[in-house]
Design a protein around this motif. Structure first.
Motif, PDB file in Angstrom:
ATOM      1  N   GLY A  18       0.793  -0.992  -0.112  1.00 38.97           N
ATOM      2  CA  GLY A  18      -0.352  -0.100   0.180  1.00 38.97           C
ATOM      3  C   GLY A  18       0.388   1.144   0.136  1.00 38.97           C
ATOM      4  O   GLY A  18       0.247   2.162  -0.935  1.00 38.97           O
ATOM      5  N   MET A  19       2.403   1.759   0.609  1.00 41.97           N
ATOM      6  CA  MET A  19       2.756   2.316   0.677  1.00 41.97           C
ATOM      7  C   MET A  19       3.666   2.683  -0.913  1.00 41.97           C
ATOM      8  O   MET A  19       3.476   3.745  -0.969  1.00 41.97           O
ATOM      9  CB  MET A  19       4.329   2.376   1.690  1.00 41.97           C
ATOM     10  CG  MET A  19       3.021   2.557   3.549  1.00 41.97           C
ATOM     11  SD  MET A  19       4.580   1.621   4.878  1.00 41.97           S
ATOM     12  CE  MET A  19       5.855   3.129   4.211  1.00 41.97           C
ATOM     13  N   PHE A  20       3.979   1.440  -1.584  1.00 39.58           N
ATOM     14  CA  PHE A  20       4.265   1.760  -2.461  1.00 39.58           C
ATOM     15  C   PHE A  20       3.279   2.534  -3.252  1.00 39.58           C
ATOM     16  O   PHE A  20       3.428   2.938  -4.223  1.00 39.58           O
ATOM     17  CB  PHE A  20       4.576   0.458  -2.755  1.00 39.58           C
ATOM     18  CG  PHE A  20       5.262   0.244  -4.354  1.00 39.58           C
ATOM     19  CD1 PHE A  20       6.701   0.823  -5.080  1.00 39.58           C
ATOM     20  CD2 PHE A  20       4.366  -0.527  -5.697  1.00 39.58           C
ATOM     21  CE1 PHE A  20       6.941   1.000  -6.414  1.00 39.58           C
ATOM     22  CE2 PHE A  20       4.725  -0.276  -6.739  1.00 39.58           C
ATOM     23  CZ  PHE A  20       6.120   0.529  -7.460  1.00 39.58           C
ATOM     24  N   LEU A  21       1.668   2.075  -3.363  1.00 38.55           N
ATOM     25  CA  LEU A  21       1.123   2.543  -4.425  1.00 38.55           C
ATOM     26  C   LEU A  21       0.910   4.061  -4.068  1.00 38.55           C
ATOM     27  O   LEU A  21      -0.034   4.899  -5.024  1.00 38.55           O
ATOM     28  CB  LEU A  21      -0.343   1.958  -4.512  1.00 38.55           C
ATOM     29  CG  LEU A  21      -0.139   0.646  -4.511  1.00 38.55           C
ATOM     30  CD1 LEU A  21      -1.505  -0.166  -3.969  1.00 38.55           C
ATOM     31  CD2 LEU A  21       0.196   0.349  -6.045  1.00 38.55           C
ATOM     32  N   LYS A  22       0.925   4.115  -2.686  1.00 41.18           N
ATOM     33  CA  LYS A  22       0.274   5.754  -2.272  1.00 41.18           C
ATOM     34  C   LYS A  22       1.689   7.041  -3.166  1.00 41.18           C
ATOM     35  O   LYS A  22       0.984   7.619  -3.310  1.00 41.18           O
ATOM     36  CB  LYS A  22       0.949   5.728  -0.760  1.00 41.18           C
ATOM     37  CG  LYS A  22       0.527   7.232  -0.033  1.00 41.18           C
ATOM     38  CD  LYS A  22       1.081   7.099   1.310  1.00 41.18           C
ATOM     39  CE  LYS A  22       0.779   8.670   2.558  1.00 41.18           C
ATOM     40  NZ  LYS A  22      -0.111   8.919   1.767  1.00 41.18           N
ATOM     41  N   ALA A 147      -3.136   1.619   4.160  1.00 44.03           N
ATOM     42  CA  ALA A 147      -1.582   1.986   3.853  1.00 44.03           C
ATOM     43  C   ALA A 147      -1.668   2.709   2.158  1.00 44.03           C
ATOM     44  O   ALA A 147      -0.362   4.087   2.617  1.00 44.03           O
ATOM     45  CB  ALA A 147      -0.889   1.089   3.768  1.00 44.03           C
ATOM     46  N   SER A 148      -2.423   2.591   1.454  1.00 45.32           N
ATOM     47  CA  SER A 148      -2.095   3.854   0.287  1.00 45.32           C
ATOM     48  C   SER A 148      -2.676   4.808   0.264  1.00 45.32           C
ATOM     49  O   SER A 148      -1.862   5.848  -0.147  1.00 45.32           O
ATOM     50  CB  SER A 148      -2.910   2.635  -0.645  1.00 45.32           C
ATOM     51  OG  SER A 148      -4.571   3.346  -0.485  1.00 45.32           O
ATOM     52  N   THR A 149      -3.548   5.234   1.249  1.00 51.63           N
ATOM     53  CA  THR A 149      -3.496   6.637   2.206  1.00 51.63           C
ATOM     54  C   THR A 149      -3.575   7.076   3.498  1.00 51.63           C
ATOM     55  O   THR A 149      -2.532   8.003   3.177  1.00 51.63           O
ATOM     56  CB  THR A 149      -5.242   6.448   2.350  1.00 51.63           C
ATOM     57  OG1 THR A 149      -5.756   6.391   0.943  1.00 51.63           O
ATOM     58  CG2 THR A 149      -5.454   8.278   2.789  1.00 51.63           C
TER      59      THR A 149
END
Length: 227
Positions: A18-22, A147-149
């Motif tokens: 998710g952090m990578f997609l963020k 985590a993307s947000t």
């Protein structure tokens, strides 16, 4: 402990994805997604709050838990820790991710509910990890989305999942008699009401000190013996 370890790894892995997609989300898109997640969180809170059967237990738990949380001021202590960690995760433009918000939101979502408690009890008493394995899949997907947000705070929640579920698993033989179906239902109800508060914060409607309400989740363990 196998089920808890797998669940912890699943949350951490999902959060990293998710952090990578963020990184690919614009500020406008991230804000819109946050509001959408807030609505989903509100739904989870409302549906979970229906698990309780005694509204008096909910009210007394919130009062007692809030007095404890406010007295200790858990929100302030978490904010100070979050401020320290945020200084380590500042982006190039000087903006920092909200560690505290991500940590509290994800920790409550992953740990409030019957699957976390019953699955940990089963894991500790019978060695059956199936429920926690199923929960791991759900938590992994949720971690990716949140985590993307909310960023790295969601990854930090993996530590809380490990401590919370791990403690229940290790002490399962002793605490199982106290965590009856009624107790678990009331704990879920109280936790879900707090999750509704989280949702209102995510939607920008309120600025509740949610962490100061968290002790209320554990009060039904005592109240259910007398009420």
């Amino acid at each position: 402990m196998l089920g808890t370890v797998v669940n912890t790894i699943a949350v951490l892995a999902g959060a990293l994805v998710g952090m990578f997609l963020k990184k690919g989300l614009s500020e406008k898109m991230a804000d819109t997604l946050m509001k959408g997640l807030g609505l989903c969180t509100l739904f989870l809170g409302i549906s979970g709050s229906l698990k309780g059967e005694n509204s008096l237990i909910l009210i007394v738990s919130m009062v007692v838990g809030t007095l404890i949380g406010e007295g200790i001021d858990l929100e302030d202590k978490l904010k100070k820790l979050g401020d320290f960690l945020e200084s380590r995760f500042k982006s190039k433009d000087g903006k920092s991710v909200s560690i505290a918000e991500g940590f509290v939101t994800a920790s409550l979502l992953f740990c409030v509910g019957a699957m976390a408690i019953v699955g940990s009890l089963q894991s500790g008493i019978t060695g059956n990890h199936e429920m926690l394995f199923n929960k791991s899949v759900l938590d992994c997907v949720a971690a990716i989305i949140f985590a993307s947000t909310l960023g790295v705070g969601v990854a930090c929640s993996a530590a809380f999942v490990f401590l919370y579920q791990g403690t229940i698993t290790l002490l399962a033989q002793w605490i199982a008699p106290f965590l009856t179906e009624q107790v678990i239902g009331e704990m879920t109800c109280v936790g879900s009401v707090i999750i509704m508060g989280l949702a209102l914060n995510m939607l920008g409607i309120t600025k509740l000190k949610v962490m100061n309400y968290v002790p209320a989740i554990f009060v039904p363990v005592i109240l259910c013996r007398f009420m």
